[in-house]
Scaffold this motif. Structure first.
Motif, PDB file in Angstrom:
ATOM      1  N   ALA A  40       0.631  -1.144   0.036  1.00 24.05           N
ATOM      2  CA  ALA A  40      -0.083   0.013   0.032  1.00 24.05           C
ATOM      3  C   ALA A  40       1.021   1.279  -0.116  1.00 24.05           C
ATOM      4  O   ALA A  40       1.088   2.206   1.547  1.00 24.05           O
ATOM      5  CB  ALA A  40      -0.207  -0.545   1.429  1.00 24.05           C
ATOM      6  N   PRO A  41       1.905   1.397  -1.075  1.00 24.01           N
ATOM      7  CA  PRO A  41       2.463   2.890  -1.124  1.00 24.01           C
ATOM      8  C   PRO A  41       1.674   3.944  -0.886  1.00 24.01           C
ATOM      9  O   PRO A  41       2.546   5.087  -1.099  1.00 24.01           O
ATOM     10  CB  PRO A  41       3.193   2.696  -2.311  1.00 24.01           C
ATOM     11  CG  PRO A  41       1.814   1.352  -3.366  1.00 24.01           C
ATOM     12  CD  PRO A  41       1.512   0.710  -2.538  1.00 24.01           C
ATOM     13  N   LYS A  42       0.239   3.575  -0.901  1.00 26.06           N
ATOM     14  CA  LYS A  42      -0.150   5.800  -0.924  1.00 26.06           C
ATOM     15  C   LYS A  42       0.031   5.617   0.255  1.00 26.06           C
ATOM     16  O   LYS A  42      -0.313   7.542   0.826  1.00 26.06           O
ATOM     17  CB  LYS A  42      -1.113   5.629  -0.783  1.00 26.06           C
ATOM     18  CG  LYS A  42      -2.595   4.092  -0.269  1.00 26.06           C
ATOM     19  CD  LYS A  42      -3.505   4.330  -0.875  1.00 26.06           C
ATOM     20  CE  LYS A  42      -4.879   3.199  -0.275  1.00 26.06           C
ATOM     21  NZ  LYS A  42      -6.182   2.915  -0.601  1.00 26.06           N
ATOM     22  N   PHE A  43       0.117   4.950   1.798  1.00 27.10           N
ATOM     23  CA  PHE A  43       0.079   5.389   3.040  1.00 27.10           C
ATOM     24  C   PHE A  43       1.846   5.142   3.264  1.00 27.10           C
ATOM     25  O   PHE A  43       1.958   4.646   3.062  1.00 27.10           O
ATOM     26  CB  PHE A  43      -0.718   3.977   3.846  1.00 27.10           C
ATOM     27  CG  PHE A  43      -2.022   3.850   3.028  1.00 27.10           C
ATOM     28  CD1 PHE A  43      -2.056   5.393   3.746  1.00 27.10           C
ATOM     29  CD2 PHE A  43      -2.325   2.322   3.474  1.00 27.10           C
ATOM     30  CE1 PHE A  43      -4.197   5.056   3.672  1.00 27.10           C
ATOM     31  CE2 PHE A  43      -3.266   2.881   2.817  1.00 27.10           C
ATOM     32  CZ  PHE A  43      -4.644   3.824   3.075  1.00 27.10           C
ATOM     33  N   ARG A  44       2.268   6.279   3.230  1.00 22.56           N
ATOM     34  CA  ARG A  44       3.904   6.412   3.855  1.00 22.56           C
ATOM     35  C   ARG A  44       3.444   7.386   4.706  1.00 22.56           C
ATOM     36  O   ARG A  44       3.454   7.745   5.810  1.00 22.56           O
ATOM     37  CB  ARG A  44       4.063   7.519   2.970  1.00 22.56           C
ATOM     38  CG  ARG A  44       3.933   7.348   1.495  1.00 22.56           C
ATOM     39  CD  ARG A  44       5.060   7.730   0.145  1.00 22.56           C
ATOM     40  NE  ARG A  44       4.931   9.166   0.294  1.00 22.56           N
ATOM     41  CZ  ARG A  44       5.345  10.007  -0.173  1.00 22.56           C
ATOM     42  NH1 ARG A  44       6.495   9.946  -0.734  1.00 22.56           N
ATOM     43  NH2 ARG A  44       5.059  11.541  -0.558  1.00 22.56           N
ATOM     44  N   PHE A  45       4.970   7.037   6.146  1.00 23.05           N
ATOM     45  CA  PHE A  45       5.887   7.719   6.671  1.00 23.05           C
ATOM     46  C   PHE A  45       6.370   8.304   7.304  1.00 23.05           C
ATOM     47  O   PHE A  45       7.660   8.353   6.485  1.00 23.05           O
ATOM     48  CB  PHE A  45       5.899   6.387   7.746  1.00 23.05           C
ATOM     49  CG  PHE A  45       4.452   5.638   8.288  1.00 23.05           C
ATOM     50  CD1 PHE A  45       4.010   6.307   9.275  1.00 23.05           C
ATOM     51  CD2 PHE A  45       3.959   4.561   7.306  1.00 23.05           C
ATOM     52  CE1 PHE A  45       2.687   5.033   9.801  1.00 23.05           C
ATOM     53  CE2 PHE A  45       2.911   3.821   7.891  1.00 23.05           C
ATOM     54  CZ  PHE A  45       2.102   3.919   8.504  1.00 23.05           C
ATOM     55  N   ASN A  46       6.744   9.731   7.110  1.00 24.75           N
ATOM     56  CA  ASN A  46       7.283  11.080   7.040  1.00 24.75           C
ATOM     57  C   ASN A  46       7.470  11.863   8.543  1.00 24.75           C
ATOM     58  O   ASN A  46       6.734  11.906   9.029  1.00 24.75           O
ATOM     59  CB  ASN A  46       6.645  11.866   6.572  1.00 24.75           C
ATOM     60  CG  ASN A  46       7.927  13.025   5.828  1.00 24.75           C
ATOM     61  OD1 ASN A  46       8.856  12.800   6.360  1.00 24.75           O
ATOM     62  ND2 ASN A  46       7.528  13.776   5.317  1.00 24.75           N
ATOM     63  N   GLY A  47       8.807  11.432   8.842  1.00 24.52           N
ATOM     64  CA  GLY A  47       9.122  11.911  10.146  1.00 24.52           C
ATOM     65  C   GLY A  47       9.832  12.500   9.766  1.00 24.52           C
ATOM     66  O   GLY A  47      10.707  12.875  11.352  1.00 24.52           O
ATOM     67  N   GLY A  48       9.964  13.467   8.923  1.00 21.95           N
ATOM     68  CA  GLY A  48      11.114  14.464   8.956  1.00 21.95           C
ATOM     69  C   GLY A  48      11.971  14.480   8.568  1.00 21.95           C
ATOM     70  O   GLY A  48      13.027  15.719   8.388  1.00 21.95           O
ATOM     71  N   GLU A  49      12.777  13.344   8.263  1.00 20.04           N
ATOM     72  CA  GLU A  49      13.876  13.261   7.600  1.00 20.04           C
ATOM     73  C   GLU A  49      14.381  14.208   6.730  1.00 20.04           C
ATOM     74  O   GLU A  49      12.994  13.761   5.630  1.00 20.04           O
ATOM     75  CB  GLU A  49      14.342  11.455   7.786  1.00 20.04           C
ATOM     76  CG  GLU A  49      14.025  11.194   9.518  1.00 20.04           C
ATOM     77  CD  GLU A  49      14.716  12.287  10.358  1.00 20.04           C
ATOM     78  OE1 GLU A  49      15.983  12.395  10.163  1.00 20.04           O
ATOM     79  OE2 GLU A  49      14.891  11.613  11.451  1.00 20.04           O
ATOM     80  N   LYS A  50      14.722  13.777   6.110  1.00 20.62           N
ATOM     81  CA  LYS A  50      15.495  14.429   4.425  1.00 20.62           C
ATOM     82  C   LYS A  50      15.002  12.614   3.488  1.00 20.62           C
ATOM     83  O   LYS A  50      15.360  11.475   4.476  1.00 20.62           O
ATOM     84  CB  LYS A  50      17.313  14.398   3.845  1.00 20.62           C
ATOM     85  CG  LYS A  50      17.270  16.370   4.834  1.00 20.62           C
ATOM     86  CD  LYS A  50      16.884  17.088   4.151  1.00 20.62           C
ATOM     87  CE  LYS A  50      16.511  18.060   4.904  1.00 20.62           C
ATOM     88  NZ  LYS A  50      15.611  18.867   4.614  1.00 20.62           N
ATOM     89  N   GLY A  51      14.911  12.365   2.102  1.00 18.34           N
ATOM     90  CA  GLY A  51      15.310  11.584   1.525  1.00 18.34           C
ATOM     91  C   GLY A  51      16.410  10.336   1.859  1.00 18.34           C
ATOM     92  O   GLY A  51      17.726  11.073   2.034  1.00 18.34           O
ATOM     93  N   ILE A  52      16.000   9.324   2.540  1.00 16.78           N
ATOM     94  CA  ILE A  52      17.120   8.521   2.579  1.00 16.78           C
ATOM     95  C   ILE A  52      18.530   8.300   1.089  1.00 16.78           C
ATOM     96  O   ILE A  52      18.448   8.836  -0.323  1.00 16.78           O
ATOM     97  CB  ILE A  52      16.610   6.932   2.980  1.00 16.78           C
ATOM     98  CG1 ILE A  52      16.078   6.340   1.405  1.00 16.78           C
ATOM     99  CG2 ILE A  52      15.487   6.874   3.621  1.00 16.78           C
ATOM    100  CD1 ILE A  52      15.877   5.331   1.392  1.00 16.78           C
ATOM    101  N   SER A 110      -9.068   5.069   1.582  1.00 18.31           N
ATOM    102  CA  SER A 110      -9.295   4.522   0.395  1.00 18.31           C
ATOM    103  C   SER A 110      -8.394   6.023  -0.198  1.00 18.31           C
ATOM    104  O   SER A 110      -7.978   5.462  -1.794  1.00 18.31           O
ATOM    105  CB  SER A 110     -10.282   4.854  -0.623  1.00 18.31           C
ATOM    106  OG  SER A 110     -11.238   6.512  -0.433  1.00 18.31           O
ATOM    107  N   LYS A 111      -8.229   6.864   0.340  1.00 21.67           N
ATOM    108  CA  LYS A 111      -7.190   8.016  -0.283  1.00 21.67           C
ATOM    109  C   LYS A 111      -5.297   8.011  -0.136  1.00 21.67           C
ATOM    110  O   LYS A 111      -5.407   7.444   1.445  1.00 21.67           O
ATOM    111  CB  LYS A 111      -7.793   9.424  -0.056  1.00 21.67           C
ATOM    112  CG  LYS A 111      -9.290   9.783  -0.578  1.00 21.67           C
ATOM    113  CD  LYS A 111      -9.458  10.853  -0.924  1.00 21.67           C
ATOM    114  CE  LYS A 111     -10.635  11.101  -1.205  1.00 21.67           C
ATOM    115  NZ  LYS A 111     -11.281  12.484  -1.244  1.00 21.67           N
ATOM    116  N   ALA A 112      -5.296   8.232  -0.813  1.00 18.32           N
ATOM    117  CA  ALA A 112      -3.219   8.625  -0.045  1.00 18.32           C
ATOM    118  C   ALA A 112      -3.671   9.618   0.871  1.00 18.32           C
ATOM    119  O   ALA A 112      -3.679  10.315   0.571  1.00 18.32           O
ATOM    120  CB  ALA A 112      -2.393   8.592  -1.009  1.00 18.32           C
ATOM    121  N   HIS A 113      -2.349   9.294   1.796  1.00 15.36           N
ATOM    122  CA  HIS A 113      -1.642   9.285   3.360  1.00 15.36           C
ATOM    123  C   HIS A 113      -0.723   9.556   3.482  1.00 15.36           C
ATOM    124  O   HIS A 113      -0.119   8.366   3.221  1.00 15.36           O
ATOM    125  CB  HIS A 113      -3.303   9.116   4.014  1.00 15.36           C
ATOM    126  CG  HIS A 113      -2.626  10.216   5.483  1.00 15.36           C
ATOM    127  ND1 HIS A 113      -3.439  11.449   5.580  1.00 15.36           N
ATOM    128  CD2 HIS A 113      -2.199   9.718   6.522  1.00 15.36           C
ATOM    129  CE1 HIS A 113      -2.749  11.454   6.737  1.00 15.36           C
ATOM    130  NE2 HIS A 113      -2.261  11.058   7.379  1.00 15.36           N
TER     131      HIS A 113
END
Length: 474
Positions: A40-52, A110-113
């Motif tokens: 489910a790539p539409k659900f992402r977790f952003n910890g405030g970090e830069k791109g890996i 049902s929507k990306a988050h």
């Protein structure tokens, strides 16, 4: 998709005509959902970090990944999900930081988050100093959670304020810990670099007991969900010991991979009244770093560096001889998080085991070992070996460990799996529901087509390069 829709229609028809009962219908539906998990790539977790940054190439060059968010910059090493509402997720990083996530942030599943942490505990002298090794919630209340670290400590935190409530120094690296889901004694079993299991009493705030017997570090601990004083532990010496913490000697049995009868676990006492234990009994021929029980306490599942998963009858201690084949990979010197599907969601004897197989999640039949399905990340994450899975947690329909049998897939991301990865991301996996569009399928087909086009172009370039050169023979 059409096939699953037809099957659902047939099931509804059989249910309406009374050919199958409500329990059978519910189990067939939940089994179908358990077998249909997908990324489910539409659900992402952003910890405030830069791109890996992923190390790419033999020279160790670093290639930044664009448009990528990460939960922890240095990698996610542990996850815990509270079992009551399944709402609060806690993650621990290799950088010693802790982050708390509210899964109800997503109003419409049902929507990306993109989830953002509601609290962050950075590395500090008062918090953890080194990487987090294991996380768990307080057994009867989500208001507190526990963490262990390579910094030799077990800590208790208040969930609402993300503040430290208590800290225990265990004197050696802590690889794992376990809290009983049913007991009132509030003892935390800690597996450390020391060969004795440490029991920490949360009520008195003291290290009350040590269970001696293993010949090496303890990598796995797990309390019985049926008997509050029974504990299973696994060590680098290849043994799995079963303890009754009320006994003076503690250990009441050892699991033996050569024993399909359970004689040395079920026959606890010899005629003289002493506990009969065979010192040579080994559950695995290599370090044991995974232990879990089915939620009814009927079976124990163990995993080791010998690339074997074994299922044991918990009442007898016998090896059921379930064979999981050669596809199992397990090499990390750390506790492995695995879980079984709650009893009641499938037909009896058809429970599933979810196993983090390095860079993929294997869904396995618990009793005969065959692979039901393989869950693999999409896109770049699927092609790199830098995203090893370090932890997985299950979110049932009524909470993290609910076995109520309610059908999964409600409006609050019920029935989801969350996985922690060393590339810094937390990924979500959800079952495919009836009525979903084929957008995800189209996207995967498009990605496959693009990949084939790239390979074809590379081959064409090589061919043209060879054909464009003048070759002479001497």
């Amino acid at each position: 998709m059409r096939r699953s829709g037809t099957r659902c229609t047939l099931l509804l028809f059989e249910r309406s005509t009374g050919s199958i009962g409500p329990n059978v219908f519910a189990r067939l539906q939940t089994t179908q959902l358990l077998n249909s998990f997908q990324p489910a790539p539409k659900f992402r977790f952003n910890g405030g970090e830069k791109g890996i940054a992923v190390r790419d190439g033999k020279d160790g060059s670093v290639a930044p990944v664009k448009d990528t968010v990460s939960a922890h910059q240095a990698g996610v090493n542990a996850l815990a999900l509270e079992r009551f509402g399944g709402r609060i997720l806690v993650s621990g990083g290799l950088d010693a930081s802790l982050k708390i996530w509210d899964l109800e942030q997503c109003g419409n599943p049902s929507k990306a988050h993109t989830f953002t942490p509601i609290a962050t505990v950075p590395r500090s002298d008062k918090a953890h100093k080194f990487g987090i090794t294991h996380l768990s919630f307080y057994p009867f209340d989500s208001a507190a959670f526990l963490s262990t670290s390579y910094d030799h400590t077990l800590k208790v935190w208040a969930t609402d304020t993300a503040s430290l409530s208590a800290s225990f120094s265990l004197g050696s690296k802590v690889y794992t810990h376990a809290v009983s889901p049913i007991a009132s004694h509030l003892l935390v079993a800690c597996g450390t670099q020391h060969p004795a299991v440490r029991l920490v009493d949360l009520r008195s705030g003291s290290n009350v007991q040590s269970l001696a017997g293993h010949a090496g570090a303890i990598l796995a601990t797990s309390w019985s969900p049926r008997h509050e004083h029974v504990l299973a532990t696994g060590s680098v010496d290849g043994t799995v010991r079963i303890w009754d913490i009320r006994r003076a000697g503690g250990v009441v049995g050892m699991l033996d991979m050569e024993d399909s009868l359970g004689l040395y676990y079920n026959g606890l006492l010899d005629p003289s009244g002493k506990v009969r234990i065979r010192a040579s009994a080994k559950a695995h021929s290599a370090p044991v770093n995974g232990l879990t029980w089915t939620d009814d306490g009927a079976y124990i599942v163990s995993a080791g560096h010998d690339r074997r998963i074994r299922v044991w009858d918990a009442a007898l201690g016998k090896n059921t001889l379930a064979s999981f084949g050669p596809s199992i990979r397990n090499s990390q010197l750390a506790s492995v998080a695995m879980f079984t599907s709650p009893v009641g969601l499938t037909h009896p004897g058809k429970e599933l085991l979810f196993w983090p197989n390095e860079t993929e999640i294997l869904v396995l039949d618990l009793h005969d070992g065959h692979v039901v399905t393989k869950l693999r990340p999409t896109g770049l994450a699927q092609r790199t070996n830098k995203n090893r899975i370090s932890s997985i947690v299950w979110r049932g329909s009524g909470g993290g460990g609910s076995s109520s049998g309610v059908a999964m897939g409600g409006s609050n991301m019920a029935g989801a799996i969350f996985s922690a990865h060393l590339d810094g991301q937390i990924r979500a996996w959800t079952p495919r529901l009836e009525g979903e569009t084929d957008e995800d399928e189209d996207e995967s087909l498009e990605e496959a087509s693009e990949e084939k086009a790239k390979k074809r172009k590379a081959l064409d370039d090589v061919f043209k390069g060879l054909m464009g050169k003048k070759i002479t023979f001497t």
